[in-house]
Write an enzyme that holds these catalytic residues in place. Structure first.
Site, short mmCIF file in Angstrom:
data_model
loop_
_atom_site.label_atom_id
_atom_site.label_comp_id
_atom_site.label_asym_id
_atom_site.label_seq_id
_atom_site.Cartn_x
_atom_site.Cartn_y
_atom_site.Cartn_z
N TYR A 15 -84.55 -29.73 -28.13
CA TYR A 15 -85.09 -28.40 -28.38
C TYR A 15 -84.10 -27.46 -29.07
O TYR A 15 -84.47 -26.35 -29.47
CB TYR A 15 -85.51 -27.74 -27.05
CG TYR A 15 -86.59 -28.50 -26.32
CD1 TYR A 15 -87.89 -28.53 -26.80
CD2 TYR A 15 -86.30 -29.18 -25.14
CE1 TYR A 15 -88.88 -29.22 -26.12
CE2 TYR A 15 -87.29 -29.87 -24.46
CZ TYR A 15 -88.58 -29.89 -24.95
OH TYR A 15 -89.55 -30.57 -24.28
N HIS A 20 -88.85 -22.20 -30.93
CA HIS A 20 -89.04 -21.68 -29.57
C HIS A 20 -87.71 -21.27 -28.93
O HIS A 20 -87.70 -20.53 -27.95
CB HIS A 20 -89.71 -22.77 -28.73
CG HIS A 20 -90.80 -22.29 -27.83
ND1 HIS A 20 -91.50 -21.12 -27.99
CD2 HIS A 20 -91.34 -22.87 -26.71
CE1 HIS A 20 -92.41 -21.00 -27.04
NE2 HIS A 20 -92.33 -22.03 -26.24
N ASN A 66 -91.62 -22.36 -19.52
CA ASN A 66 -92.77 -21.98 -18.69
C ASN A 66 -92.42 -21.48 -17.29
O ASN A 66 -93.28 -20.97 -16.59
CB ASN A 66 -93.75 -23.15 -18.59
CG ASN A 66 -94.37 -23.48 -19.94
OD1 ASN A 66 -94.17 -22.78 -20.92
ND2 ASN A 66 -95.12 -24.56 -19.98
N ASP A 91 -89.49 -15.67 -29.01
CA ASP A 91 -90.10 -15.98 -30.31
C ASP A 91 -91.52 -15.42 -30.33
O ASP A 91 -92.16 -15.28 -29.29
CB ASP A 91 -90.12 -17.51 -30.53
CG ASP A 91 -90.93 -18.24 -29.47
OD1 ASP A 91 -92.01 -18.75 -29.80
OD2 ASP A 91 -90.50 -18.31 -28.30
N ASN A 112 -96.17 -18.45 -22.72
CA ASN A 112 -96.02 -18.91 -21.34
C ASN A 112 -94.75 -18.42 -20.66
O ASN A 112 -94.73 -18.20 -19.45
CB ASN A 112 -96.11 -20.43 -21.27
CG ASN A 112 -97.51 -20.93 -21.56
OD1 ASN A 112 -98.49 -20.25 -21.27
ND2 ASN A 112 -97.62 -22.09 -22.16
#
Length: 187
Positions: A15, A20, A66, A91, A112
């Protein structure tokens, strides 16, 4: 004054360079500019720094996007930081790439991470800095887009846009959300 500045993102190398994770990138730049390093602590990587008379507690949650609210609530309580001194860097696909929008409160707009923070804090009345990542993706491909890398052109422009976000965070801590909004929302 003490502030909790939270950059949202997901942990793990897969990631690291995704859209994100722009919240992590802004905090990394903020810490680097102050020769501050992050330490892995409960629910995230944490660093502290000063901007003139403001103490900033920087948090990159390790709870994944989340469940970001778990880390935010814990560090809010741990550091005894009032709600009005929390800024979430997130973001936003509704903004063009690189656009910055500060807001004193608002809805989660389907994000989320923001949704979980609101659930854990019991309110949506916390400041946020939204960093535009654009929405150039085919219908139904939003998840792949936000979890994908910036384009080569965007990567070239990213350092300048991140620096503006860093300046906006400092202004927020020193002069408040209204002044920061006036200075940075149209940059």
């Amino acid at each position: 004054m003490k502030y909790l500045i939270v950059g949202l993102g997901n942990i793990g190398n897969e990631y690291a360079n995704t859209r994100h994770n722009i919240g992590f990138k802004v905090l990394d730049a903020l810490a680097a500019a102050s020769n501050t390093t992050f330490t892995t602590r409960r629910y995230g990587d944490v660093a502290t720094m000063r901007v003139k008379n403001a103490q900033l507690v920087l948090l990159k949650p390790s709870t994944y996007m989340n469940l970001s609210g778990v880390a935010v609530r814990y560090w809010k309580q741990q550091e005894n930081i009032p709600l009005e001194n929390i800024l979430i860097i997130v973001d936003d696909i509704a903004l063009p790439f690189g656009a910055i929008r500060l807001k004193p409160r608002g809805s989660d707009a389907g994000h989320n991470g923001l949704k979980n923070i609101a659930e854990m804090l019991g309110t949506q009345d916390y400041a946020r800095l939204k960093f535009g990542i654009g929405n150039d993706f085919p219908r139904g491909c939003q998840i792949d887009y936000v979890l994908g890398p910036f384009t080569p052109e965007q990567q070239t422009l990213l350092p300048e846009r991140i620096e503006i976000a860093v300046d906006a965070v400092k202004t927020y801590a020193l002069a408040g959300i209204d002044r920061a909004m006036n200075m940075y929302n149209n940059k």
